[in-house]
Each structure stands twice: as structure tokens, then as C-alpha cells.
Design a protein around this motif. Structure first.
Motif, PDB file in Angstrom:
ATOM      1  N   HIS A 179       0.833  -1.205   0.000  1.00  0.00           N
ATOM      2  CA  HIS A 179       0.000   0.000   0.000  1.00  0.00           C
ATOM      3  C   HIS A 179       0.870   1.258   0.000  1.00  0.00           C
ATOM      4  O   HIS A 179       0.521   2.263  -0.625  1.00  0.00           O
ATOM      5  CB  HIS A 179      -0.955  -0.024   1.201  1.00  0.00           C
ATOM      6  CG  HIS A 179      -1.938   1.087   1.214  1.00  0.00           C
ATOM      7  ND1 HIS A 179      -2.849   1.294   0.201  1.00  0.00           N
ATOM      8  CD2 HIS A 179      -2.141   2.078   2.104  1.00  0.00           C
ATOM      9  CE1 HIS A 179      -3.571   2.359   0.479  1.00  0.00           C
ATOM     10  NE2 HIS A 179      -3.153   2.865   1.629  1.00  0.00           N
ATOM     11  N   ASP A 207       1.944   1.693  -3.624  1.00  0.00           N
ATOM     12  CA  ASP A 207       0.817   2.143  -4.447  1.00  0.00           C
ATOM     13  C   ASP A 207       0.444   3.592  -4.153  1.00  0.00           C
ATOM     14  O   ASP A 207       0.209   4.381  -5.066  1.00  0.00           O
ATOM     15  CB  ASP A 207      -0.401   1.240  -4.229  1.00  0.00           C
ATOM     16  CG  ASP A 207      -0.161  -0.193  -4.679  1.00  0.00           C
ATOM     17  OD1 ASP A 207       0.784  -0.443  -5.459  1.00  0.00           O
ATOM     18  OD2 ASP A 207      -0.920  -1.077  -4.227  1.00  0.00           O
ATOM     19  N   THR A 239       0.892   6.639  -6.807  1.00  0.00           N
ATOM     20  CA  THR A 239      -0.291   7.404  -7.202  1.00  0.00           C
ATOM     21  C   THR A 239      -0.044   8.895  -6.992  1.00  0.00           C
ATOM     22  O   THR A 239      -0.355   9.716  -7.865  1.00  0.00           O
ATOM     23  CB  THR A 239      -1.527   6.950  -6.399  1.00  0.00           C
ATOM     24  OG1 THR A 239      -1.787   5.578  -6.701  1.00  0.00           O
ATOM     25  CG2 THR A 239      -2.750   7.785  -6.716  1.00  0.00           C
TER      26      THR A 239
END
Length: 127
Positions: A112, A115, A119
Motif C-alpha cells: 500500500h 501504491d 499514485t
């Protein structure tokens, strides 16, 4: 995930990874990445106590302190810090995934981190 939390989790996991047996037997990518990030923070953001997680990386108090310092100094918004933290998280996942358990998290939490940071970096590139 907030950038300061993502960076902190990557750093804490990498610090925990250095506690593995035979740490000096061979060069290890996790430790090299961790030291690179620490050096960058020392050079560009001296207000961040970059070695705070070397002792007790699982300490919620230490993690909160470094998270606050990352926010206050602007390091949590620095693209280079973010990229190094994402790379560091990936290195922990690849080379020593159990290290994250020492900081009371799971491998999926490190994914996470990657990611979330990627992003954020992509979003900045579009601005």
C-alpha cells in the motif's frame, strides 16, 4: 495513506530488516536503500532525525515523531524522498518481507505504501 506515514513505515521496516542475523555477511539491498534515504534526509532535511528508527523501529512514539518531522520539514512532499521510500518498501518486500512484522504491520501495508506513493507521484506529474 498519508505520505509521512508511508515514508515512516518504509523506513521502520528497513530499520527492522537490519536486525536480521548475519547483517554483515553480505551487502544487502534493504540496508543500502535505507542508508541512502537517511543520507538524503540528513543533507536536504536536517530537521528530520533520520536515525530515530535505528533503535526501536516498532515504537509508535518514534514513528509519530519522525512522521511529524517529515511533515513539518516538507520531506513528506519531496518527490525524491517519496521515490526512495517506495523503492525501499519494495526492497523490504522482495528481500526481507518478515521485517515488516517487527513494526506491527503486514506485507500488504508495504504494498500500500508503494501504491500510495506512486499514485501521488503520478498525480503530481499531471499537474
Amino acid at each position: 495513506m498519508d505520505n509521512d506515514k508511508a515514508i515512516t513505515l518504509a523506513m521502520a521496516s528497513a530499520a527492522a530488516s537490519s536486525f536480521s542475523p548475519n547483517a554483515f555477511y553480505e551487502k544487502r539491498a534493504v540496508e543500502a536503500g535505507y542508508l541512502t534515504l537517511r543520507r538524503y534526509l540528513a543533507d536536504k532535511f536536517p530537521a528530520v532525525t533520520n536515525d530515530l528508527l535505528d533503535i526501536g523501529p516498532g515504537s509508535a512514539e518514534r514513528q509519530a515523531i519522525i512522521g511529524q518531522q517529515l511533515r513539518d520539514s516538507g520531506a513528506a512532499r519531496d518527490p525524491q524522498v517519496l521515490a526512495m521510500a517506495a523503492q525501499l518498501a519494495g526492497s523490504v518486500i522482495h528481500h526481507n518481507p518478515t521485517a515488516v512484522e517487527a513494526v506491527f504491520a503486514q506485507t500488504k501495508d508495504l504494498q500500500h505504501v508503494i501504491d500510495s506513493i506512486n499514485t501521488d507521484l503520478r498525480r503530481r506529474g499531471q499537474d
